[in-house]
Design a protein around this motif. Structure first.
Motif: not given
Ligand SMILES: [Zn+2]
Length: 170
Positions: A47-55, A69-74
């Motif tokens: 249910g989670v596709s991606g995340q961006i955070m500061k590390e 893979r196509e989904r990951q690219r988007f």
């Protein structure tokens, strides 16, 4: 035709992005690297596709390894769009922005629409899509054309279909 979000990007980041939009499939990994963003293909909750955070002072994108893979690219393009447009939002939470499969994050919907529009510009640069459509398919959109373009740009057929529908309206 590019989105207003694309036109909002300025400075060195814009220059870098422009260079990557000149050939397909757009090299998202290299683009991210050049922007100083790490990408980690990770085991994430269903249910989670991606995340961006500061590390440790650097931006990191995580993308769900269980998705196509196509989904990951988007998703990577979507998270990079948050990087381009919404750094203050990312920085305001230790978890940054985490997107579910509908690219909803709990942030205002406007932010997600903006990220989706810019993501489309990144994985399917309109000038390139139009050029291939014109040069190789005589500008005619059929099922086969959509499939071929989706394969070339490494996006889902559904994503390319939506992209070409905006082309038809232009
Ligand atoms: Zn998002």
């Amino acid at each position: 035709m590019t989105s207003r979000e694309y036109n909002r990007i300025e400075g060195p980041a814009k220059k870098i992005l422009e260079r990557y939009l000149a050939e397909y499939p757009v090299k998202l990994g290299q683009l991210a690297k050049e922007l100083g963003v790490s990408i980690k293909v990770s085991s994430m909750s269903t249910g989670v596709s991606g995340q961006i955070m500061k590390e440790d002072g650097n931006y990191t994108i995580r993308v769900n390894r269980h998705e196509a893979r196509e989904r990951q690219r988007f998703t990577i393009a979507h998270e990079l769009s948050h990087f381009f447009l919404h750094k203050a939002v990312i920085d305001s939470s230790p978890d940054g922005i985490k997107d579910n499969v509908l690219y909803r994050s709990g942030e205002p919907e406007r932010i997600e629409y903006e990220a989706n529009r810019l993501a489309a510009d990144i994985v399917m640069p309109m000038a390139l899509v139009e050029q291939v459509l014109r040069d190789e398919f005589g500008g005619v959109v059929t099922e086969a054309t959509i499939e071929s373009l989706a394969a070339r740009f490494q996006v889902s057929k559904a994503a390319m279909e939506i992209r070409l529908s905006t082309f038809a309206e232009a």
